[in-house]
Design a protein around this motif. Sequence first.
Motif, PDB file in Angstrom:
ATOM      1  N   PHE A   1      35.189  42.637  25.642  1.00 53.93           N
ATOM      2  CA  PHE A   1      33.880  42.424  26.002  1.00 53.93           C
ATOM      3  C   PHE A   1      33.355  43.746  26.568  1.00 53.93           C
ATOM      4  O   PHE A   1      32.227  43.919  26.751  1.00 53.93           O
ATOM      5  N   ALA A   2      34.192  44.592  27.065  1.00 56.68           N
ATOM      6  CA  ALA A   2      33.833  45.717  27.799  1.00 56.68           C
ATOM      7  C   ALA A   2      33.138  46.554  26.400  1.00 56.68           C
ATOM      8  O   ALA A   2      32.270  47.215  26.884  1.00 56.68           O
ATOM      9  N   VAL A   3      33.576  46.666  25.580  1.00 57.59           N
ATOM     10  CA  VAL A   3      33.064  47.376  24.156  1.00 57.59           C
ATOM     11  C   VAL A   3      31.642  46.603  23.886  1.00 57.59           C
ATOM     12  O   VAL A   3      30.918  47.170  23.629  1.00 57.59           O
ATOM     13  N   LYS A   4      31.837  45.313  23.965  1.00 58.29           N
ATOM     14  CA  LYS A   4      30.772  44.570  23.325  1.00 58.29           C
ATOM     15  C   LYS A   4      29.427  44.720  24.250  1.00 58.29           C
ATOM     16  O   LYS A   4      28.263  44.734  23.786  1.00 58.29           O
ATOM     17  N   THR A   5      29.942  44.714  25.469  1.00 53.91           N
ATOM     18  CA  THR A   5      28.515  44.963  26.636  1.00 53.91           C
ATOM     19  C   THR A   5      28.300  46.390  26.778  1.00 53.91           C
ATOM     20  O   THR A   5      27.349  46.561  27.590  1.00 53.91           O
TER      21      THR A   5
ATOM     22  N   THR B   1      34.945  34.775  32.867  1.00 54.29           N
ATOM     23  CA  THR B   1      35.984  34.096  33.117  1.00 54.29           C
ATOM     24  C   THR B   1      36.852  34.070  31.963  1.00 54.29           C
ATOM     25  O   THR B   1      36.513  33.810  30.867  1.00 54.29           O
ATOM     26  N   ILE B   2      37.998  35.090  32.088  1.00 55.24           N
ATOM     27  CA  ILE B   2      38.784  35.358  30.882  1.00 55.24           C
ATOM     28  C   ILE B   2      39.869  34.294  30.638  1.00 55.24           C
ATOM     29  O   ILE B   2      40.166  34.090  29.389  1.00 55.24           O
ATOM     30  N   PHE B   3      40.374  33.728  31.587  1.00 54.03           N
ATOM     31  CA  PHE B   3      41.284  32.417  31.369  1.00 54.03           C
ATOM     32  C   PHE B   3      41.412  31.661  32.823  1.00 54.03           C
ATOM     33  O   PHE B   3      41.283  32.490  33.999  1.00 54.03           O
ATOM     34  N   VAL B   4      41.983  30.635  32.669  1.00 54.29           N
ATOM     35  CA  VAL B   4      42.558  29.865  33.798  1.00 54.29           C
ATOM     36  C   VAL B   4      43.919  29.809  33.860  1.00 54.29           C
ATOM     37  O   VAL B   4      44.340  28.925  32.687  1.00 54.29           O
ATOM     38  N   GLY B   5      44.744  30.014  34.768  1.00 54.91           N
ATOM     39  CA  GLY B   5      46.082  30.068  34.593  1.00 54.91           C
ATOM     40  C   GLY B   5      46.792  31.198  35.416  1.00 54.91           C
ATOM     41  O   GLY B   5      46.279  31.712  36.117  1.00 54.91           O
ATOM     42  N   THR B   6      48.082  31.124  35.581  1.00 54.86           N
ATOM     43  CA  THR B   6      48.687  31.999  36.230  1.00 54.86           C
ATOM     44  C   THR B   6      48.885  33.455  35.437  1.00 54.86           C
ATOM     45  O   THR B   6      48.809  33.469  34.468  1.00 54.86           O
ATOM     46  N   VAL B   7      48.436  34.393  36.410  1.00 51.04           N
ATOM     47  CA  VAL B   7      48.357  35.785  35.652  1.00 51.04           C
ATOM     48  C   VAL B   7      49.573  36.254  35.642  1.00 51.04           C
ATOM     49  O   VAL B   7      50.399  36.473  36.463  1.00 51.04           O
ATOM     50  N   ASN B   8      49.936  36.845  34.546  1.00 51.57           N
ATOM     51  CA  ASN B   8      51.094  37.381  34.125  1.00 51.57           C
ATOM     52  C   ASN B   8      50.854  38.345  32.821  1.00 51.57           C
ATOM     53  O   ASN B   8      49.911  38.398  32.252  1.00 51.57           O
ATOM     54  N   SER B   9      51.878  39.112  32.538  1.00 56.40           N
ATOM     55  CA  SER B   9      51.714  40.251  31.402  1.00 56.40           C
ATOM     56  C   SER B   9      51.535  39.464  30.294  1.00 56.40           C
ATOM     57  O   SER B   9      51.155  40.079  29.085  1.00 56.40           O
ATOM     58  N   SER B  10      51.897  38.192  29.956  1.00 59.49           N
ATOM     59  CA  SER B  10      52.119  37.616  28.727  1.00 59.49           C
ATOM     60  C   SER B  10      50.809  36.802  28.439  1.00 59.49           C
ATOM     61  O   SER B  10      50.305  37.054  27.390  1.00 59.49           O
ATOM     62  N   THR B  11      49.926  36.380  29.330  1.00 61.55           N
ATOM     63  CA  THR B  11      48.648  35.637  28.918  1.00 61.55           C
ATOM     64  C   THR B  11      47.482  36.528  29.155  1.00 61.55           C
ATOM     65  O   THR B  11      46.533  36.287  28.805  1.00 61.55           O
ATOM     66  N   ALA B  12      47.540  37.402  30.423  1.00 59.25           N
ATOM     67  CA  ALA B  12      46.545  38.128  30.666  1.00 59.25           C
ATOM     68  C   ALA B  12      46.635  39.271  29.843  1.00 59.25           C
ATOM     69  O   ALA B  12      46.951  40.549  30.408  1.00 59.25           O
TER      70      ALA B  12
ATOM     71  N   PHE C   1      38.722  26.823  43.958  1.00 62.67           N
ATOM     72  CA  PHE C   1      39.677  26.713  42.539  1.00 62.67           C
ATOM     73  C   PHE C   1      41.005  26.149  42.817  1.00 62.67           C
ATOM     74  O   PHE C   1      41.507  26.810  43.934  1.00 62.67           O
ATOM     75  N   ASP C   2      41.586  25.317  42.299  1.00 61.41           N
ATOM     76  CA  ASP C   2      42.635  24.656  42.409  1.00 61.41           C
ATOM     77  C   ASP C   2      43.666  25.510  41.756  1.00 61.41           C
ATOM     78  O   ASP C   2      45.274  25.684  42.020  1.00 61.41           O
ATOM     79  N   GLN C   3      43.381  26.336  40.680  1.00 61.62           N
ATOM     80  CA  GLN C   3      44.331  26.986  39.899  1.00 61.62           C
ATOM     81  C   GLN C   3      43.796  28.440  39.671  1.00 61.62           C
ATOM     82  O   GLN C   3      42.564  28.621  40.211  1.00 61.62           O
ATOM     83  N   GLU C   4      44.691  29.456  39.350  1.00 61.47           N
ATOM     84  CA  GLU C   4      44.144  30.680  39.158  1.00 61.47           C
ATOM     85  C   GLU C   4      43.196  31.096  38.191  1.00 61.47           C
ATOM     86  O   GLU C   4      43.145  30.582  37.197  1.00 61.47           O
ATOM     87  N   HIS C   5      42.024  31.943  38.633  1.00 58.60           N
ATOM     88  CA  HIS C   5      41.214  32.193  37.615  1.00 58.60           C
ATOM     89  C   HIS C   5      40.824  33.591  37.379  1.00 58.60           C
ATOM     90  O   HIS C   5      40.890  34.464  38.565  1.00 58.60           O
ATOM     91  N   LEU C   6      41.186  34.141  36.236  1.00 58.27           N
ATOM     92  CA  LEU C   6      41.127  35.507  36.182  1.00 58.27           C
ATOM     93  C   LEU C   6      39.505  35.886  35.698  1.00 58.27           C
ATOM     94  O   LEU C   6      39.495  35.389  34.599  1.00 58.27           O
ATOM     95  N   ILE C   7      38.921  36.830  36.365  1.00 60.97           N
ATOM     96  CA  ILE C   7      37.459  37.264  36.038  1.00 60.97           C
ATOM     97  C   ILE C   7      37.525  38.717  35.786  1.00 60.97           C
ATOM     98  O   ILE C   7      38.134  39.548  36.392  1.00 60.97           O
ATOM     99  N   ALA C   8      36.551  39.129  34.969  1.00 57.59           N
ATOM    100  CA  ALA C   8      36.169  40.502  34.369  1.00 57.59           C
ATOM    101  C   ALA C   8      34.870  40.702  34.752  1.00 57.59           C
ATOM    102  O   ALA C   8      33.865  39.932  34.305  1.00 57.59           O
TER     103      ALA C   8
ATOM    104  N   LEU D   1      35.809  45.745  36.376  1.00 58.25           N
ATOM    105  CA  LEU D   1      36.713  45.306  37.776  1.00 58.25           C
ATOM    106  C   LEU D   1      37.128  43.969  37.402  1.00 58.25           C
ATOM    107  O   LEU D   1      36.415  43.348  36.762  1.00 58.25           O
ATOM    108  N   VAL D   2      38.522  43.673  37.681  1.00 60.96           N
ATOM    109  CA  VAL D   2      38.908  42.310  37.594  1.00 60.96           C
ATOM    110  C   VAL D   2      39.412  41.801  38.675  1.00 60.96           C
ATOM    111  O   VAL D   2      39.615  42.582  39.749  1.00 60.96           O
ATOM    112  N   ALA D   3      39.302  40.484  38.806  1.00 58.44           N
ATOM    113  CA  ALA D   3      39.788  39.780  40.135  1.00 58.44           C
ATOM    114  C   ALA D   3      40.047  38.331  39.636  1.00 58.44           C
ATOM    115  O   ALA D   3      40.015  37.753  38.591  1.00 58.44           O
ATOM    116  N   HIS D   4      41.286  37.854  40.665  1.00 53.02           N
ATOM    117  CA  HIS D   4      41.784  36.551  40.426  1.00 53.02           C
ATOM    118  C   HIS D   4      42.172  36.169  41.616  1.00 53.02           C
ATOM    119  O   HIS D   4      42.402  36.793  42.626  1.00 53.02           O
ATOM    120  N   ASN D   5      42.286  34.919  41.899  1.00 53.36           N
ATOM    121  CA  ASN D   5      42.378  34.045  43.116  1.00 53.36           C
ATOM    122  C   ASN D   5      43.704  33.713  43.157  1.00 53.36           C
ATOM    123  O   ASN D   5      44.442  33.233  42.130  1.00 53.36           O
TER     124      ASN D   5
END
Length: 226
Positions: A161-165, A142-153, A121-128, A171-175
């Motif tokens: 999706f936690a409630v839905k499933t 994959t929740i979104f692709v881009g820089t992890v910060n408080s405004s976008t994440a 991945f060339d960009q940050e990917h946030l997954i849950a 657990l969350v992770a990003h690169n």
Amino acid sequence: MYEIIEADYPMLPRERLMLFGEVSLSDQELLAILLRTGTPKISVVELAGKLLKHFVTLESFRRASIEELMTISGIGITKAVEIRAMIELGKRIQTTERTRYGKITGSREFADGLSDEMSDFDQEHLIAVYLDGKHKIIKKKTIFVGTVNSSTANPREILHFAVKTLAVSILVAHNHPSGDPKPSEADLVFTQQIAAACDLMGIQFVDHLIIGDNCYFSFQEHALLS
């Protein structure tokens, strides 16, 4: 480093696979089966060896683009496209198996698996990752692709999706494409936000992993989760 095997094989790679199984074949033989044909000047086994020798390691070979593959004499557009398709399919199979049947037994083990998945991945990917009561994976998204910060994440979508499933924990992770997993200030703020939101919803927040270049950072292991 790979060396091209020039001696004739007593059996073709396909025959060896049928008799002894795929685990008995070398990387060169397995690649030769996928390439199918060589050139008028070299056999398919030699062509496979030439490819592996050029890229030195399987990791470099896995990352090779179509254009890079085509710089090797004997690898045209068709073979280059087939190689890229083979590599991508292998990645998807590995990811699917982990998603359907995986169980998170520890941050280190799961981070190792994510390292393989996110290394390109060339960009940050946030997954849950959504887990049941036995820490078996229900869903990985994959929740979104881009820089992890408080405004976008925003934790809202993650918890939706936690409630839905019907997840018990997440657990969350990003690169970090830079390869350095050290958390930024934005990473710290985001982790605090998602931890607080999970606590409010009665969902266990297992960990936030940051994946670097063959390394990782765990907020849980560093006692940064309240």
